[in-house]
Design an enzyme around this catalytic site. Structure first.
Site, mmCIF file in Angstrom:
data_model
loop_
_atom_site.group_PDB
_atom_site.id
_atom_site.type_symbol
_atom_site.label_atom_id
_atom_site.label_comp_id
_atom_site.label_asym_id
_atom_site.label_seq_id
_atom_site.Cartn_x
_atom_site.Cartn_y
_atom_site.Cartn_z
ATOM 1 N N LYS A 101 0.830 -1.216 0.000
ATOM 2 C CA LYS A 101 0.000 0.000 0.000
ATOM 3 C C LYS A 101 0.861 1.261 0.000
ATOM 4 O O LYS A 101 0.552 2.224 -0.689
ATOM 5 C CB LYS A 101 -0.917 0.041 1.232
ATOM 6 N N ARG B 71 -0.118 -9.047 13.264
ATOM 7 C CA ARG B 71 -0.703 -8.047 12.351
ATOM 8 C C ARG B 71 -1.656 -8.697 11.357
ATOM 9 O O ARG B 71 -2.712 -8.149 11.031
ATOM 10 C CB ARG B 71 0.413 -7.317 11.587
ATOM 11 N N ARG C 152 11.596 -6.847 4.354
ATOM 12 C CA ARG C 152 11.515 -5.395 4.107
ATOM 13 C C ARG C 152 12.480 -4.627 5.011
ATOM 14 O O ARG C 152 12.631 -4.939 6.184
ATOM 15 C CB ARG C 152 10.082 -4.933 4.366
ATOM 16 N N ARG D 113 -9.248 1.040 9.793
ATOM 17 C CA ARG D 113 -8.829 -0.350 9.931
ATOM 18 C C ARG D 113 -9.870 -1.182 10.669
ATOM 19 O O ARG D 113 -9.678 -2.385 10.817
ATOM 20 C CB ARG D 113 -7.526 -0.393 10.712
ATOM 21 N N ARG E 164 11.672 -2.551 10.642
ATOM 22 C CA ARG E 164 10.652 -2.069 11.580
ATOM 23 C C ARG E 164 10.358 -3.154 12.607
ATOM 24 O O ARG E 164 10.299 -4.336 12.259
ATOM 25 C CB ARG E 164 9.351 -1.763 10.807
HETATM 26 P P1 AMP Z 1 1.055 0.590 9.080
HETATM 27 O O1 AMP Z 1 2.293 1.363 8.778
HETATM 28 O O2 AMP Z 1 -0.163 1.131 8.390
HETATM 29 O O3 AMP Z 1 1.224 -0.902 8.861
HETATM 30 O O4 AMP Z 1 0.757 0.789 10.655
HETATM 31 C C1 AMP Z 1 1.684 0.370 11.622
HETATM 32 C C2 AMP Z 1 0.990 0.133 12.941
HETATM 33 O O5 AMP Z 1 0.400 1.369 13.397
HETATM 34 C C3 AMP Z 1 -0.147 -0.865 12.921
HETATM 35 O O6 AMP Z 1 0.302 -2.209 13.033
HETATM 36 C C4 AMP Z 1 -0.953 -0.413 14.143
HETATM 37 O O7 AMP Z 1 -0.324 -0.828 15.350
HETATM 38 C C5 AMP Z 1 -0.826 1.100 14.069
HETATM 39 N N1 AMP Z 1 -1.930 1.684 13.275
HETATM 40 C C6 AMP Z 1 -1.800 2.429 12.136
HETATM 41 N N2 AMP Z 1 -2.994 2.788 11.668
HETATM 42 C C7 AMP Z 1 -3.910 2.272 12.524
HETATM 43 C C8 AMP Z 1 -5.340 2.273 12.573
HETATM 44 N N3 AMP Z 1 -6.074 2.901 11.633
HETATM 45 N N4 AMP Z 1 -5.939 1.628 13.597
HETATM 46 C C9 AMP Z 1 -5.239 0.997 14.548
HETATM 47 N N5 AMP Z 1 -3.889 0.926 14.552
HETATM 48 C C10 AMP Z 1 -3.231 1.553 13.559
#
Ligand code: AMP
Length: 249
Positions: free
Chosen positions: A42, A204, A160, A121, A193
């Site tokens: 994404k 996740r 990654r 989410r 990360r």
């Molecule tokens: P991402 O970079 O989008 O994969 O987000 C990394 C982490 O941030 C996720 O695994 C969640 O812990 C947190 N996070 C980001 N966006 C959200 C969301 N909309 N709702 C809940 N947790 C989020």
């Protein structure tokens, strides 16, 4: 986008978020949400889409990671708790995430349109977004749902590496940097990360299947869902995305 990220860091210092769009306003603003399992690419598609369509990019994951870089003592208890959830690969509580997006309403009302990456989410977040948009008389144009088999998700995420400075991503096998652990784009340090480690990836994926996958039904019922295969190169996926958008919008 780099500028937006810099802006994001100073917005966090100030406690509120303002988008940093400064280029010519596009003739047609696109308002979109990106869905898809972690690792479906994404972030890469968001970068390509924003470059092509000039939309304003809001990644909730990037905002939380930027918060994390700040001195721990300055963080509120809610934000400290949120970052612990994130480190374990779990979702951050809805109300914390929604409050953070509400603080960034300027991204949603931006005349460049917007691309939401990582939000909503959960169904609760999706309903909050619907309400935030209707309060501004705004409508979504499309929800792009990137699909990828779970074994491919794990292979992508565990290899990654992310640049600490510009957030560019590489892959130890499929897209290695020219110099080990050094970003090709800005010379920054590459790191894995915490939530890209195997134990967090599993959590996740479970969170995705439980909380986020059902959003496809929510947006399909609204006639907004575009399902796009995330297999192949970023360029192939991007071309698929543009074709799907052209047919829909
Ligand atoms: P991402 O970079 O989008 O994969 O987000 C990394 C982490 O941030 C996720 O695994 C969640 O812990 C947190 N996070 C980001 N966006 C959200 C969301 N909309 N709702 C809940 N947790 C989020």
């Amino acid at each position: 986008m780099g500028e937006n990220r810099e802006q994001e860091t100073c917005c966090l210092e100030n406690g509120a978020g303002v988008c940093g769009c400064t280029e010519d306003i596009p003739s047609r603003p696109y308002r979109m949400v990106l869905l898809g399992a972690p690792g479906a690419g994404k972030g890469t598609q968001a970068e390509l889409l924003c470059e092509k369509l000039k939309t304003c990019h809001l990644s909730t994951g990037d905002v939380f990671r930027a918060v994390k870089c700040r001195d721990g003592k300055e963080l509120s208890p809610a934000m400290k708790a949120a970052l612990d959830f994130m480190q374990r690969g779990e979702l951050i509580p809805d109300d914390t995430v929604i409050a953070m997006v509400r603080d960034r309403m300027s991204y949603l009302s931006c005349e460049y349109g917007f691309l939401l990456d990582g939000f909503p989410r959960t169904l609760y977040q999706a309903e909050a977004l619907t309400e935030m948009l209707s309060s501004q008389a705004l409508k979504l144009d499309a929800v792009l749902d990137y699909t990828l088999p779970p074994e491919e998700v794990i292979a992508r995420l565990s290899g990654r590496r992310t640049c600490r400075s510009c957030r560019a991503t590489f892959h130890v096998i499929h897209k290695p940097p020219r110099l080990q652990k050094i970003c090709d784009k800005c010379g920054g340090e590459l790191f894995q990360r915490e939530d890209d480690r195997p134990e967090s990836i599993r959590v996740r994926l479970e969170a995705y299947n439980r909380s986020t996958a059902p959003l496809t039904d929510y947006y399909s019922a609204k006639g907004l869902l575009l399902t796009i295969s995330a297999e192949g190169s970023p360029e192939e996926i991007f071309n698929r995305t543009l074709l799907a958008l052209k047919e829909k919008v």
